[in-house]
Design a protein around this motif. Structure first.
Motif, PDB file in Angstrom:
ATOM      1  N   VAL A   6     -47.293  20.833  19.670  1.00  0.00           N
ATOM      2  CA  VAL A   6     -48.297  20.878  18.609  1.00  0.00           C
ATOM      3  C   VAL A   6     -47.635  20.428  17.314  1.00  0.00           C
ATOM      4  O   VAL A   6     -46.680  21.038  16.850  1.00  0.00           O
ATOM      5  N   VAL A   7     -48.126  19.339  16.757  1.00  0.00           N
ATOM      6  CA  VAL A   7     -47.544  18.747  15.555  1.00  0.00           C
ATOM      7  C   VAL A   7     -48.449  19.056  14.374  1.00  0.00           C
ATOM      8  O   VAL A   7     -49.656  18.820  14.421  1.00  0.00           O
ATOM      9  N   LEU A   8     -47.859  19.576  13.302  1.00  0.00           N
ATOM     10  CA  LEU A   8     -48.606  19.885  12.085  1.00  0.00           C
ATOM     11  C   LEU A   8     -48.393  18.796  11.052  1.00  0.00           C
ATOM     12  O   LEU A   8     -47.281  18.287  10.904  1.00  0.00           O
ATOM     13  N   GLY A   9     -49.426  18.441  10.350  1.00  0.00           N
ATOM     14  CA  GLY A   9     -49.307  17.460   9.273  1.00  0.00           C
ATOM     15  C   GLY A   9     -50.402  16.421   9.348  1.00  0.00           C
ATOM     16  O   GLY A   9     -50.895  16.091  10.416  1.00  0.00           O
ATOM     17  N   THR A  10     -50.783  15.916   8.184  1.00  0.00           N
ATOM     18  CA  THR A  10     -51.787  14.859   8.070  1.00  0.00           C
ATOM     19  C   THR A  10     -51.199  13.748   7.216  1.00  0.00           C
ATOM     20  O   THR A  10     -50.545  14.007   6.215  1.00  0.00           O
ATOM     21  N   GLN A  11     -51.415  12.520   7.634  1.00  0.00           N
ATOM     22  CA  GLN A  11     -50.868  11.369   6.911  1.00  0.00           C
ATOM     23  C   GLN A  11     -51.975  10.423   6.513  1.00  0.00           C
ATOM     24  O   GLN A  11     -53.097  10.526   7.003  1.00  0.00           O
ATOM     25  N   GLU A  12     -51.647   9.496   5.615  1.00  0.00           N
ATOM     26  CA  GLU A  12     -52.609   8.455   5.254  1.00  0.00           C
ATOM     27  C   GLU A  12     -52.826   7.563   6.471  1.00  0.00           C
ATOM     28  O   GLU A  12     -51.888   7.240   7.193  1.00  0.00           O
ATOM     29  N   SER A  13     -54.058   7.167   6.668  1.00  0.00           N
ATOM     30  CA  SER A  13     -54.387   6.352   7.832  1.00  0.00           C
ATOM     31  C   SER A  13     -54.083   4.888   7.569  1.00  0.00           C
ATOM     32  O   SER A  13     -54.281   4.383   6.471  1.00  0.00           O
ATOM     33  N   VAL A  14     -53.637   4.208   8.612  1.00  0.00           N
ATOM     34  CA  VAL A  14     -53.438   2.761   8.524  1.00  0.00           C
ATOM     35  C   VAL A  14     -54.744   2.037   8.845  1.00  0.00           C
ATOM     36  O   VAL A  14     -54.887   0.861   8.589  1.00  0.00           O
ATOM     37  N   ASN A  15     -55.699   2.777   9.393  1.00  0.00           N
ATOM     38  CA  ASN A  15     -57.018   2.244   9.716  1.00  0.00           C
ATOM     39  C   ASN A  15     -57.907   2.363   8.469  1.00  0.00           C
ATOM     40  O   ASN A  15     -58.092   3.443   7.939  1.00  0.00           O
ATOM     41  N   ALA A  16     -58.459   1.289   8.012  1.00  0.00           N
ATOM     42  CA  ALA A  16     -59.253   1.282   6.772  1.00  0.00           C
ATOM     43  C   ALA A  16     -60.514   2.134   6.864  1.00  0.00           C
ATOM     44  O   ALA A  16     -61.026   2.605   5.853  1.00  0.00           O
ATOM     45  N   LEU A  19     -59.577   7.739   6.176  1.00  0.00           N
ATOM     46  CA  LEU A  19     -58.665   8.015   5.065  1.00  0.00           C
ATOM     47  C   LEU A  19     -57.387   8.693   5.527  1.00  0.00           C
ATOM     48  O   LEU A  19     -56.305   8.407   5.028  1.00  0.00           O
ATOM     49  N   THR A  20     -57.539   9.612   6.469  1.00  0.00           N
ATOM     50  CA  THR A  20     -56.361  10.349   6.947  1.00  0.00           C
ATOM     51  C   THR A  20     -56.353  10.395   8.465  1.00  0.00           C
ATOM     52  O   THR A  20     -57.363  10.124   9.114  1.00  0.00           O
ATOM     53  N   ILE A  49     -44.872   7.060   9.144  1.00  0.00           N
ATOM     54  CA  ILE A  49     -45.445   7.978   8.155  1.00  0.00           C
ATOM     55  C   ILE A  49     -44.884   7.621   6.789  1.00  0.00           C
ATOM     56  O   ILE A  49     -43.671   7.660   6.572  1.00  0.00           O
ATOM     57  N   SER A  50     -45.784   7.258   5.872  1.00  0.00           N
ATOM     58  CA  SER A  50     -45.326   6.913   4.522  1.00  0.00           C
ATOM     59  C   SER A  50     -45.579   8.035   3.519  1.00  0.00           C
ATOM     60  O   SER A  50     -44.904   8.127   2.505  1.00  0.00           O
ATOM     61  N   SER A  51     -46.563   8.876   3.794  1.00  0.00           N
ATOM     62  CA  SER A  51     -46.817  10.030   2.927  1.00  0.00           C
ATOM     63  C   SER A  51     -47.653  11.057   3.677  1.00  0.00           C
ATOM     64  O   SER A  51     -48.418  10.712   4.573  1.00  0.00           O
TER      65      SER A  51
END
Length: 197
Positions: A6-16, A19-20, A49-51
């Motif tokens: 189970v991975v925790l965290g949300t990142q900015e999406s590369v898919n336009a 958003l996340t 992951i950039s942010s």
């Protein structure tokens, strides 16, 4: 459920269109690019992951979640974003961390199953069972003779009746404490079902 992470965290999406997105997919890509299953992913950089979008967890929260089995994605000065703690999928000493052994065993188990195929659809009798076991034991004796990794192969009848036959096999390997067990259930009007133990 032995290998659920189970991975925790949300990142900015590369898919336009989004958003996340969860960090789990990026973690999985990094995780399975590692050279083997017993290598830990702890502190390995996740380049995609950039942010992070979520609230940054405190050290105590990360430690508590990690000790409970969660994988927390945290910032790293040098590597960008890394999993704080990630267990390996198999211990290095486990036979299941050696895919070349498993590949050989799976291949030979499929070869054993092929001995059942001529009997599918035939009536079930003691002679059928004896013929089948005789063929399989002959194959195993030939297989075991001079095999580079098999120390011993055993075959046992676990259960049988008028409508089924259940066998168990065990592969012991040179230099290994563990053995790999599988069972076969043969139903004459159906197919052979393999289970791994």
């Amino acid at each position: 459920m032995k290998h659920v992470e189970v991975v925790l965290g949300t990142q900015e999406s590369v898919n336009a269109s989004r958003l996340t997105m969860p960090c789990a997919a990026s973690y999985a890509c990094m995780r399975y690019s590692l050279p083997d299953y017993y290598t830990s992913a702890t502190n390995k950089g996740i380049n995609s992951i950039s942010s992070l979008i979520s609230t940054e967890l405190k050290q105590e929260e990360v430690a508590k979640l990690s000790s409970s089995g969660y994988i927390c994605i945290v910032p790293s000065i040098i590597k960008g974003f890394v999993p704080f703690s990630s267990r390996s999928l198999y211990p290095k000493t486990s036979i299941y961390s050696k895919p070349h052994y498993l590949r050989s065993i799976y291949f030979d188990v499929d070869r054993i199953v092929s001995y059942f195929e001529p009997y599918i659809g035939e009536s079930f009798s003691l002679m059928t069972i004896q013929s089948l076991l005789s063929q399989i034991k002959s194959f195993l004796d030939k297989l075991l003779d001079k095999h580079p990794i098999y120390k011993n192969i055993t075959l046992e009848i676990m259960d049988y009746g008028e409508e089924y036959l259940k066998l168990s096999s065990s592969f012991e390997l040179y230099g290994e404490i563990e053995s790999v067990r599988s069972s076969f259930e043969y139903v004459p009007t159906n197919e052979v079902v393999i289970t791994w133990q």
